[in-house]
Design an enzyme around this catalytic site. Structure first.
Site, PDB file in Angstrom:
ATOM      1  N   LYS A   1       1.365  -1.358   0.024  1.00 35.06           N
ATOM      2  CA  LYS A   1      -0.153  -0.306  -0.181  1.00 35.06           C
ATOM      3  C   LYS A   1       0.627   0.959  -0.145  1.00 35.06           C
ATOM      4  O   LYS A   1       2.394   1.042   0.776  1.00 35.06           O
ATOM      5  CB  LYS A   1      -0.957  -0.086   1.244  1.00 35.06           C
ATOM      6  CG  LYS A   1      -1.531   1.977   1.422  1.00 35.06           C
ATOM      7  CD  LYS A   1      -3.104   0.794   0.063  1.00 35.06           C
ATOM      8  CE  LYS A   1      -4.710  -0.348   0.594  1.00 35.06           C
ATOM      9  NZ  LYS A   1      -5.151  -0.147  -0.440  1.00 35.06           N
TER      10      LYS A   1
ATOM     11  N   GLY B   1     -20.606   5.693  -4.041  1.00 29.67           N
ATOM     12  CA  GLY B   1     -19.819   6.048  -4.978  1.00 29.67           C
ATOM     13  C   GLY B   1     -19.266   5.578  -5.950  1.00 29.67           C
ATOM     14  O   GLY B   1     -20.335   4.274  -6.195  1.00 29.67           O
ATOM     15  N   ASN B   2     -17.778   4.897  -7.070  1.00 27.92           N
ATOM     16  CA  ASN B   2     -18.135   3.952  -7.377  1.00 27.92           C
ATOM     17  C   ASN B   2     -19.030   2.499  -6.947  1.00 27.92           C
ATOM     18  O   ASN B   2     -18.949   1.700  -7.734  1.00 27.92           O
ATOM     19  CB  ASN B   2     -16.676   4.418  -7.446  1.00 27.92           C
ATOM     20  CG  ASN B   2     -16.387   2.652  -9.306  1.00 27.92           C
ATOM     21  OD1 ASN B   2     -16.693   3.099  -9.989  1.00 27.92           O
ATOM     22  ND2 ASN B   2     -15.349   2.412  -8.669  1.00 27.92           N
TER      23      ASN B   2
ATOM     24  N   GLY C   1     -23.315   4.576   0.787  1.00 35.07           N
ATOM     25  CA  GLY C   1     -22.480   5.103   0.435  1.00 35.07           C
ATOM     26  C   GLY C   1     -23.010   5.175  -0.958  1.00 35.07           C
ATOM     27  O   GLY C   1     -23.042   3.702  -1.526  1.00 35.07           O
TER      28      GLY C   1
ATOM     29  N   GLY D   1     -20.278   1.944  -4.134  1.00 32.25           N
ATOM     30  CA  GLY D   1     -21.955   1.346  -3.115  1.00 32.25           C
ATOM     31  C   GLY D   1     -22.901   2.590  -4.914  1.00 32.25           C
ATOM     32  O   GLY D   1     -23.684   1.308  -4.850  1.00 32.25           O
TER      33      GLY D   1
END
Length: 422
Positions: free
Chosen positions: A101, A215-216, A213, A218
């Site tokens: 990460k 966004g992309n 959510g 949800g």
């Protein structure tokens, strides 16, 4: 503050594998933590220095893989934890990667396109010696996207002296990105949900679904549910508010309204409710797809759903999970539920290395096969050991990691059946 649920599950998995608590703690220690200071020149000529990290957790199962996030609250500890969980996520779906990460401590929202490009290239230049298609392959994460990946790949290629499309995933399709990547996390999550519903023997449809959510991930799931008569979207939220209708929220209309007006405000075909009330609505399936620690000891008693599908990263705390399990709620953990994204990133890497470009049908078919195979194996462990979905998932992931380390000679089995690091 409540503890994250994954820590308890990992501890239980370690006991079943004969690992001591010290051994488990050692497994959390990353192979390498790279910390740099990035120099970013703003459009006004001002120069700011930003802390940046790349944590490479464990490469026993393959090259490091993980996203890069731009966020003002990024810390070394957060990046390290996420790298560890990425190792286990890749193992959960049995793709040959280890976890990594990256992050830059910055608020990207006020940055211009030029500033964002310079930041992306500066990060790549700073980490260049530790990246590569055979070693560590970055991808998008919080506040990064395909355009950021395009800049990073271009910078990497310039530094390398030739094109290496497999060095970065999550790229635009025009630059070697994979079709299906934008819907991969939501679609993978739906395949997992479909499997759970089928295995649960549910016969009464449609199932009422509430999504935290939009966004992309949800919003992507909301669109997928619209085309499946087994489900009815009854509630969904964005960062400011939530919309609820027991007869169903029309996602196409709601999303078009938000595109036109910038928010859900003023949408009249559903009831506006506060965000913190969404988890308490009448529903069969609750999908946390936004923030960490969305379901805690404080709001557990209000939850009516019988299935929780974690599409956000560790949204349910350990204390909340213990209470929900007592109520018979099935909680599908994030490291399998939202693994569709890294799975299609793996597909992109494979296509780039082979010089191929699969069509959407092939990507979707391979994604479904991977996700269903993974959850079926976890279900077998869950049933045989009479444990929760989370414990079974971490048991499968950790066992694959331990096996790989043992076969490489990085772990030795002691006479007591406990493993020790070499």
């Amino acid at each position: 503050m409540d503890n994250p649920a994954y820590k308890h599950a990992l501890g239980e998995a370690a006991k079943r594998l004969g690992l001591t608590s010290n051994m488990l703690n050692d497994l959390f220690v990353p192979d390498q933590v790279i910390e740099k200071e990035i120099r970013l020149e703003l459009d006004n000529g001002q120069v700011v220095n930003l802390p940046a990290w790349r944590v490479q957790h464990n490469s026993s199962r393959g090259p490091y893989k993980g996203g890069i996030r731009f966020h003002e609250n990024v810390t070394a500890e957060e990046v390290s934890t996420l790298a560890t969980l990425m190792t286990l996520k890749c193992a959960a779906v049995n793709i040959p990667f280890g976890g990594a990460k990256g992050g830059v401590k910055v608020n990207p929202k006020p940055l211009s396109a030029g500033e964002l490009e310079r930041l992306s290239r500066a990060y790549t230049k700073a980490m260049f010696g530790s990246l590569g298609s055979q070693y560590d392959i970055p991808a998008p994460d919080v506040n990064t996207n395909s355009q950021v990946m395009a800049w990073m790949m271009d910078e990497y290629n310039q530094l390398q002296g030739y094109n290496v499309p497999a060095s970065i995933t999550g790229k635009p399709i025009e630059l070697g990105g994979s079709v299906g990547r934008s819907i991969a996390t939501a679609l993978g999550g739906k395949y997992i949900l479909d499997y759970i519903v089928e295995q649960s023997g549910i016969t009464k449809f449609p199932l009422m679904v509430a999504i935290q959510g939009s966004g992309n991930v949800g919003g992507g799931l909301a669109k997928l549910l619209t085309n499946d008569q087994r489900y009815r979207l009854v509630a969904i939220s964005d960062s400011k508010s939530a919309m609820y209708s027991p007869t169903g929220v029309n996602w196409d209309k709601l999303s078009n309204h938000k595109k036109q007006h910038g928010s859900f405000s003023g949408y009249l075909e559903a009831q506006s409710i506060p965000n913190d009330e969404l988890a308490a609505v009448e529903c069969d399936v609750l999908v946390p797809a936004a923030l960490e620690n969305a379901i805690t000891n404080e709001n557990t008693d209000e939850i009516k759903a019988k299935i929780i599908l974690e599409l956000a990263n560790h949204p349910v705390t350990a204390e909340a999970e213990a209470k929900l399990l007592e109520k018979g709620v099935q909680i599908i953990p994030d490291i399998i539920a939202n693994a569709g994204g890294v799975t299609v990133s793996y597909f992109e890497w494979v296509q780039n290395r082979q010089g191929l470009a699969w069509d959407l049908e092939e990507v979707v078919e391979r994604l479904k096969k991977t996700m269903v195979s993974a959850i079926a194996e976890i279900n077998e462990l869950k049933t045989r050991n009479k444990i929760s979905w989370r414990e079974a998932t971490f048991l499968k992931s950790l066992s694959r990691l331990v096996d790989a380390m043992r076969l490489r000679g990085k772990l030795v089995q002691a006479r007591t059946r406990e493993y020790v690091l070499r």
